[in-house]
Design a protein around this motif. Sequence first.
Motif, PDB file in Angstrom:
ATOM      1  N   SER A   1       0.864  -1.150  -0.076  1.00  0.00           N
ATOM      2  CA  SER A   1      -0.056   0.040  -0.029  1.00  0.00           C
ATOM      3  C   SER A   1       0.797   1.282  -0.038  1.00  0.00           C
ATOM      4  CB  SER A   1      -0.940   0.043   1.234  1.00  0.00           C
ATOM      5  OG  SER A   1      -0.439  -0.161   2.324  1.00  0.00           O
ATOM      6  N   TYR A   2       1.966   1.359   0.945  1.00  0.00           N
ATOM      7  CA  TYR A   2       2.784   2.376   0.794  1.00  0.00           C
ATOM      8  C   TYR A   2       3.349   2.671  -0.754  1.00  0.00           C
ATOM      9  CZ  TYR A   2       6.641   5.613   2.065  1.00  0.00           C
ATOM     10  OH  TYR A   2       7.472   6.586   2.242  1.00  0.00           O
ATOM     11  N   LYS A   3       3.895   1.637  -1.266  1.00  0.00           N
ATOM     12  CA  LYS A   3       4.528   2.018  -2.470  1.00  0.00           C
ATOM     13  C   LYS A   3       3.378   2.374  -3.597  1.00  0.00           C
ATOM     14  CE  LYS A   3       7.728   1.281  -5.460  1.00  0.00           C
ATOM     15  NZ  LYS A   3       9.165   2.127  -5.413  1.00  0.00           N
ATOM     16  N   VAL A   4       2.274   1.770  -3.450  1.00  0.00           N
ATOM     17  CA  VAL A   4       1.226   2.191  -4.499  1.00  0.00           C
ATOM     18  C   VAL A   4       0.870   3.601  -4.194  1.00  0.00           C
ATOM     19  CG1 VAL A   4      -1.437   1.890  -5.175  1.00  0.00           C
ATOM     20  CG2 VAL A   4       0.082  -0.343  -4.630  1.00  0.00           C
ATOM     21  N   LEU A   5       0.731   3.972  -3.026  1.00  0.00           N
ATOM     22  CA  LEU A   5       0.370   5.346  -2.459  1.00  0.00           C
ATOM     23  C   LEU A   5       1.595   6.354  -3.014  1.00  0.00           C
ATOM     24  CD1 LEU A   5      -1.409   7.673  -1.283  1.00  0.00           C
ATOM     25  CD2 LEU A   5       0.157   6.991   1.012  1.00  0.00           C
ATOM     26  N   GLN A   6       2.931   6.033  -2.978  1.00  0.00           N
ATOM     27  CA  GLN A   6       3.831   6.773  -3.418  1.00  0.00           C
ATOM     28  C   GLN A   6       3.893   6.910  -4.946  1.00  0.00           C
ATOM     29  OE1 GLN A   6       7.818   5.153  -2.583  1.00  0.00           O
ATOM     30  NE2 GLN A   6       8.621   7.143  -2.570  1.00  0.00           N
ATOM     31  N   THR A   7       3.678   5.674  -5.551  1.00  0.00           N
ATOM     32  CA  THR A   7       3.663   5.739  -7.166  1.00  0.00           C
ATOM     33  C   THR A   7       2.401   6.667  -7.475  1.00  0.00           C
ATOM     34  OG1 THR A   7       4.667   3.391  -7.166  1.00  0.00           O
ATOM     35  CG2 THR A   7       3.488   4.294  -9.275  1.00  0.00           C
ATOM     36  N   THR A   8       1.334   6.584  -6.983  1.00  0.00           N
ATOM     37  CA  THR A   8       0.234   7.181  -7.486  1.00  0.00           C
ATOM     38  C   THR A   8       0.217   8.656  -7.346  1.00  0.00           C
ATOM     39  OG1 THR A   8      -1.092   5.426  -6.899  1.00  0.00           O
ATOM     40  CG2 THR A   8      -2.285   7.242  -7.214  1.00  0.00           C
ATOM     41  N   SER A   9       0.878   9.082  -6.063  1.00  0.00           N
ATOM     42  CA  SER A   9       1.209  10.516  -5.880  1.00  0.00           C
ATOM     43  C   SER A   9       1.957  11.115  -6.721  1.00  0.00           C
ATOM     44  CB  SER A   9       1.539  10.673  -4.476  1.00  0.00           C
ATOM     45  OG  SER A   9       2.678  10.250  -4.209  1.00  0.00           O
ATOM     46  N   ASP A  10       3.061  10.366  -7.139  1.00  0.00           N
ATOM     47  CA  ASP A  10       4.191  10.763  -8.112  1.00  0.00           C
ATOM     48  C   ASP A  10       3.609  10.906  -9.476  1.00  0.00           C
ATOM     49  OD1 ASP A  10       6.044  10.939  -6.051  1.00  0.00           O
ATOM     50  OD2 ASP A  10       7.204   9.028  -6.586  1.00  0.00           O
ATOM     51  N   LEU A  11       2.697   9.960  -9.752  1.00  0.00           N
ATOM     52  CA  LEU A  11       2.036  10.056 -11.422  1.00  0.00           C
ATOM     53  C   LEU A  11       1.326  11.203 -11.311  1.00  0.00           C
ATOM     54  CD1 LEU A  11       1.556   8.794 -14.104  1.00  0.00           C
ATOM     55  CD2 LEU A  11      -0.270   7.429 -12.807  1.00  0.00           C
ATOM     56  N   LEU A  12       0.495  11.500 -10.372  1.00  0.00           N
ATOM     57  CA  LEU A  12      -0.658  12.639 -10.344  1.00  0.00           C
ATOM     58  C   LEU A  12       0.169  13.926 -10.288  1.00  0.00           C
ATOM     59  CD1 LEU A  12      -3.351  11.224  -8.213  1.00  0.00           C
ATOM     60  CD2 LEU A  12      -3.292  11.202 -10.657  1.00  0.00           C
ATOM     61  N   THR A  13       1.159  13.903  -9.669  1.00  0.00           N
ATOM     62  CA  THR A  13       1.789  15.250  -9.814  1.00  0.00           C
ATOM     63  C   THR A  13       2.588  15.605 -11.038  1.00  0.00           C
ATOM     64  OG1 THR A  13       3.849  14.030  -8.819  1.00  0.00           O
ATOM     65  CG2 THR A  13       2.665  15.098  -7.139  1.00  0.00           C
ATOM     66  N   GLY A  14       2.647  14.657 -11.756  1.00  0.00           N
ATOM     67  CA  GLY A  14       3.482  14.867 -12.977  1.00  0.00           C
ATOM     68  C   GLY A  14       2.141  14.935 -14.347  1.00  0.00           C
ATOM     69  N   VAL A  15       0.957  14.704 -13.921  1.00  0.00           N
ATOM     70  CA  VAL A  15      -0.115  14.891 -14.797  1.00  0.00           C
ATOM     71  C   VAL A  15      -1.162  15.970 -14.671  1.00  0.00           C
ATOM     72  CG1 VAL A  15      -1.909  13.737 -15.805  1.00  0.00           C
ATOM     73  CG2 VAL A  15      -0.019  12.319 -15.502  1.00  0.00           C
ATOM     74  N   LEU A  16      -1.443  15.969 -13.298  1.00  0.00           N
ATOM     75  CA  LEU A  16      -2.420  17.046 -12.948  1.00  0.00           C
ATOM     76  C   LEU A  16      -2.413  18.501 -13.005  1.00  0.00           C
ATOM     77  CD1 LEU A  16      -4.075  15.220  -9.636  1.00  0.00           C
ATOM     78  CD2 LEU A  16      -5.013  15.369 -12.141  1.00  0.00           C
ATOM     79  N   PRO A  17      -1.171  19.003 -12.791  1.00  0.00           N
ATOM     80  CA  PRO A  17      -0.896  20.549 -13.069  1.00  0.00           C
ATOM     81  C   PRO A  17      -1.074  20.890 -14.463  1.00  0.00           C
ATOM     82  CG  PRO A  17       0.976  19.472 -11.411  1.00  0.00           C
ATOM     83  CD  PRO A  17       0.248  18.373 -12.021  1.00  0.00           C
ATOM     84  N   GLY A  18      -0.532  20.296 -15.339  1.00  0.00           N
ATOM     85  CA  GLY A  18      -1.005  20.605 -16.621  1.00  0.00           C
ATOM     86  C   GLY A  18      -2.326  20.438 -17.143  1.00  0.00           C
ATOM     87  N   LEU A  19      -3.153  19.362 -16.549  1.00  0.00           N
ATOM     88  CA  LEU A  19      -4.540  19.208 -16.825  1.00  0.00           C
ATOM     89  C   LEU A  19      -5.119  20.453 -15.994  1.00  0.00           C
ATOM     90  CD1 LEU A  19      -6.975  17.876 -17.932  1.00  0.00           C
ATOM     91  CD2 LEU A  19      -6.807  16.533 -15.816  1.00  0.00           C
ATOM     92  N   LEU A  20      -4.733  20.930 -15.049  1.00  0.00           N
ATOM     93  CA  LEU A  20      -5.338  21.863 -14.310  1.00  0.00           C
ATOM     94  C   LEU A  20      -5.014  23.353 -14.992  1.00  0.00           C
ATOM     95  CD1 LEU A  20      -6.694  22.996 -11.551  1.00  0.00           C
ATOM     96  CD2 LEU A  20      -4.513  23.027 -10.737  1.00  0.00           C
ATOM     97  N   GLY A  21      -3.991  23.386 -15.538  1.00  0.00           N
ATOM     98  CA  GLY A  21      -3.435  24.732 -16.124  1.00  0.00           C
ATOM     99  C   GLY A  21      -4.457  24.804 -17.341  1.00  0.00           C
ATOM    100  N   PHE A  22      -4.795  23.690 -18.202  1.00  0.00           N
ATOM    101  CA  PHE A  22      -5.592  23.938 -19.481  1.00  0.00           C
ATOM    102  C   PHE A  22      -6.851  24.154 -18.776  1.00  0.00           C
ATOM    103  CE2 PHE A  22      -8.515  21.425 -22.345  1.00  0.00           C
ATOM    104  CZ  PHE A  22      -7.990  21.973 -23.513  1.00  0.00           C
ATOM    105  N   ALA A  23      -7.490  23.258 -17.950  1.00  0.00           N
ATOM    106  CA  ALA A  23      -8.853  23.549 -17.492  1.00  0.00           C
ATOM    107  C   ALA A  23      -8.842  25.050 -16.830  1.00  0.00           C
ATOM    108  CB  ALA A  23      -9.110  22.609 -16.361  1.00  0.00           C
TER     109      ALA A  23
END
Length: 204
Positions: A54-76
């Motif tokens: 669970s810790y590894k999944v949480l870390q991987t998920t958060s890292d992935l989202l920090t790379g994707v969401l800011p760009g999507l947020l800026g576009f939106a």
Amino acid sequence: MNLKELQNNHKASKKGIFDIIKKRRTLRKWPFIMSMSLGIIGSMTILLFAPDKSYKVLQTTSDLLTGVLPGLLGFALGGYAIVIGFSNMDLLKKLAKKDKYSIYQMLSAIFALSLLFQVFTTLISFFISWLCKIGLPELDETIYFWGAAAINCVVILVLITGTLYSLILLPYVIVNLFSLGQITNLQATIESIKEEKSGTFKSE
């Protein structure tokens, strides 16, 4: 409709957004239910079958989202700025409803809700990613194994739900934007026809 009712349909700030969302029952419809269900299924699967991961999944998920969401947020945010900057007063008058919310208000509210979910999820992702990078202990390895795994899975649930819901809302925003564009074009066409007819009558 009296002045008070009119004012209630045009509240500002977060209250105005959530009043429209509440009246439209947006959070009771399938996009949110599906996002929440997938989040629960994903987090429960990890908790029951791979709690030590669970810790590894949480870390991987958060890292992935920090790379994707800011760009999507800026576009939106750019798209939302365009919608709010829409200033065709004649069309807004035609779209206005005395006893209910107009398509412009609903578009704005759904767009704002999507942005709020994206901001909320992005902030949590950054926070979790930061904690992991500065050396947050892997609590799964301590004596509080199940409690730590449960906390990890709750955060994973929040991240999955927030991300999926903000993404699922985007097609609704696109459809509403298209509808608004069609109405704008219809209004422009009608005005053009009126001008042509007026010019024809004058020339005769």
